[in-house]
Design a protein around this motif. Structure first.
Motif, PDB file in Angstrom:
ATOM      1  N   UNK A  83      50.164  39.887  36.732  1.00 25.89           N
ATOM      2  CA  UNK A  83      48.900  40.522  36.379  1.00 25.89           C
ATOM      3  C   UNK A  83      47.915  40.404  37.529  1.00 25.89           C
ATOM      4  N   UNK A  84      47.369  41.557  37.911  1.00 29.46           N
ATOM      5  CA  UNK A  84      46.364  41.638  38.968  1.00 29.46           C
ATOM      6  C   UNK A  84      45.050  42.024  38.298  1.00 29.46           C
ATOM      7  N   UNK A  85      44.028  41.193  38.454  1.00 30.14           N
ATOM      8  CA  UNK A  85      42.727  41.463  37.845  1.00 30.14           C
ATOM      9  C   UNK A  85      41.728  41.762  38.949  1.00 30.14           C
ATOM     10  N   UNK A  86      41.047  42.902  38.809  1.00 27.70           N
ATOM     11  CA  UNK A  86      40.066  43.348  39.802  1.00 27.70           C
ATOM     12  C   UNK A  86      38.736  43.552  39.090  1.00 27.70           C
ATOM     13  N   UNK A  87      37.698  42.941  39.596  1.00 23.81           N
ATOM     14  CA  UNK A  87      36.367  43.100  39.002  1.00 23.81           C
ATOM     15  C   UNK A  87      35.900  44.546  39.196  1.00 23.81           C
ATOM     16  N   UNK A  88      35.198  45.082  38.226  1.00 26.81           N
ATOM     17  CA  UNK A  88      34.798  46.492  38.273  1.00 26.81           C
ATOM     18  C   UNK A  88      33.889  46.809  39.450  1.00 26.81           C
ATOM     19  N   UNK A  89      33.049  45.860  39.872  1.00 26.96           N
ATOM     20  CA  UNK A  89      32.100  46.146  40.955  1.00 26.96           C
ATOM     21  C   UNK A  89      32.800  46.455  42.276  1.00 26.96           C
ATOM     22  N   UNK A  90      34.049  46.043  42.407  1.00 22.32           N
ATOM     23  CA  UNK A  90      34.814  46.334  43.618  1.00 22.32           C
ATOM     24  C   UNK A  90      35.283  47.791  43.608  1.00 22.32           C
ATOM     25  N   UNK A  91      35.544  48.330  42.426  1.00 19.18           N
ATOM     26  CA  UNK A  91      36.151  49.653  42.315  1.00 19.18           C
ATOM     27  C   UNK A  91      35.184  50.776  41.970  1.00 19.18           C
ATOM     28  N   UNK A  92      34.113  50.461  41.234  1.00 21.44           N
ATOM     29  CA  UNK A  92      33.250  51.497  40.679  1.00 21.44           C
ATOM     30  C   UNK A  92      31.788  51.189  40.965  1.00 21.44           C
ATOM     31  N   UNK A  93      30.959  52.238  41.062  1.00 22.88           N
ATOM     32  CA  UNK A  93      29.522  51.971  41.130  1.00 22.88           C
ATOM     33  C   UNK A  93      29.065  51.394  39.797  1.00 22.88           C
ATOM     34  N   UNK A  94      27.960  50.677  39.792  1.00 18.20           N
ATOM     35  CA  UNK A  94      27.490  50.047  38.559  1.00 18.20           C
ATOM     36  C   UNK A  94      27.345  51.085  37.447  1.00 18.20           C
ATOM     37  N   UNK A  95      27.994  50.799  36.323  1.00 16.98           N
ATOM     38  CA  UNK A  95      27.920  51.690  35.176  1.00 16.98           C
ATOM     39  C   UNK A  95      28.701  52.986  35.327  1.00 16.98           C
ATOM     40  N   UNK A  96      29.484  53.126  36.396  1.00 17.19           N
ATOM     41  CA  UNK A  96      30.203  54.371  36.628  1.00 17.19           C
ATOM     42  C   UNK A  96      31.699  54.237  36.428  1.00 17.19           C
ATOM     43  N   UNK A  97      32.395  55.342  36.621  1.00 11.16           N
ATOM     44  CA  UNK A  97      33.843  55.350  36.445  1.00 11.16           C
ATOM     45  C   UNK A  97      34.579  56.008  37.605  1.00 11.16           C
ATOM     46  N   UNK A  98      33.849  56.599  38.543  1.00 11.11           N
ATOM     47  CA  UNK A  98      34.500  57.209  39.700  1.00 11.11           C
ATOM     48  C   UNK A  98      34.718  56.133  40.759  1.00 11.11           C
ATOM     49  N   UNK A  99      35.901  56.136  41.361  1.00 13.05           N
ATOM     50  CA  UNK A  99      36.218  55.113  42.361  1.00 13.05           C
ATOM     51  C   UNK A  99      35.267  55.213  43.546  1.00 13.05           C
ATOM     52  N   UNK A 100      34.829  54.066  44.060  1.00 12.14           N
ATOM     53  CA  UNK A 100      33.960  54.041  45.228  1.00 12.14           C
ATOM     54  C   UNK A 100      34.784  53.848  46.505  1.00 12.14           C
ATOM     55  N   UNK A 101      34.114  53.778  47.644  1.00 15.14           N
ATOM     56  CA  UNK A 101      34.810  53.661  48.934  1.00 15.14           C
ATOM     57  C   UNK A 101      35.605  52.359  49.035  1.00 15.14           C
TER      58      UNK A 101
END
Length: 179
Positions: free
Chosen positions: A57-75
């Protein structure tokens, strides 16, 4: 009815047990190898990798992947997920399950305007976007799935900002023989 000699039966059982252990060892060796590859790839990142019985299991915090409150992947998501793709794309029989989780804070007005009305919707969109990215990077579409979990299964209390931040996450779970 045929009679089987006790010695032959014991030998057959022992051979079966030995062969079963070999398959199990092979399975775990392949997941061990994936664990090692991912540990090396994510040194210093805010990614947690745990090896559980029969799965990784790989757990990634949302702030690494998405803007705050968003769902589109960030850079940053491209950098983080690109490290995972080569390992995952090598699997031929291992299921990859991507689960999205949120905290228990109600969805804001901006997301509501986009048609996202619940935390379950938000977590599903996030998981879907991670799956789409990994498929574009070579992970087999027939082996990967996305699940939105919403605010279910929190790993910390939602009573504090720190706890809510821990609950907002993506979990990528590898289940199967590891090949």
């Amino acid at each position: 009815m045929r009679y089987i000699k006790p010695g032959l039966l014991a030998l057959s059982i022992a051979a079966f047990a030995l062969l079963s252990a070999c398959v199990t060892d092979s399975k775990y060796n392949q997941l061990d190898q994936a664990y090692s590859q991912l540990q090396q790839a994510y040194q210093g990142d805010e990614v947690e990798i745990r090896q559980l019985q029969g799965e990784l299991r790989i757990t990634i915090r949302d702030k690494i992947l998405f803007p705050e409150g968003g769902y589109r992947l960030n850079a940053k998501a491209d950098q983080v997920l690109a490290k995972m793709a080569p390992t995952l794309s090598g699997f031929k029989n291992t299921k990859v399950v991507v689960r999205g989780y949120t905290d228990n804070i109600a969805i804001g007005a901006e997301l509501r305007r986009e048609g996202i009305t619940t935390n379950l919707d938000l977590s599903s969109k996030r998981a879907d976007n991670v799956v789409d990215y990994l498929i574009r990077k070579g992970v087999s579409q027939s082996l990967i799935s996305a699940q939105g979990m919403g605010e279910s299964n929190p790993i910390a209390s939602n009573a504090t900002p720190e706890g809510r931040a821990q609950n907002r996450r993506i979990e990528v779970t590898l289940v199967g023989p590891g090949n």
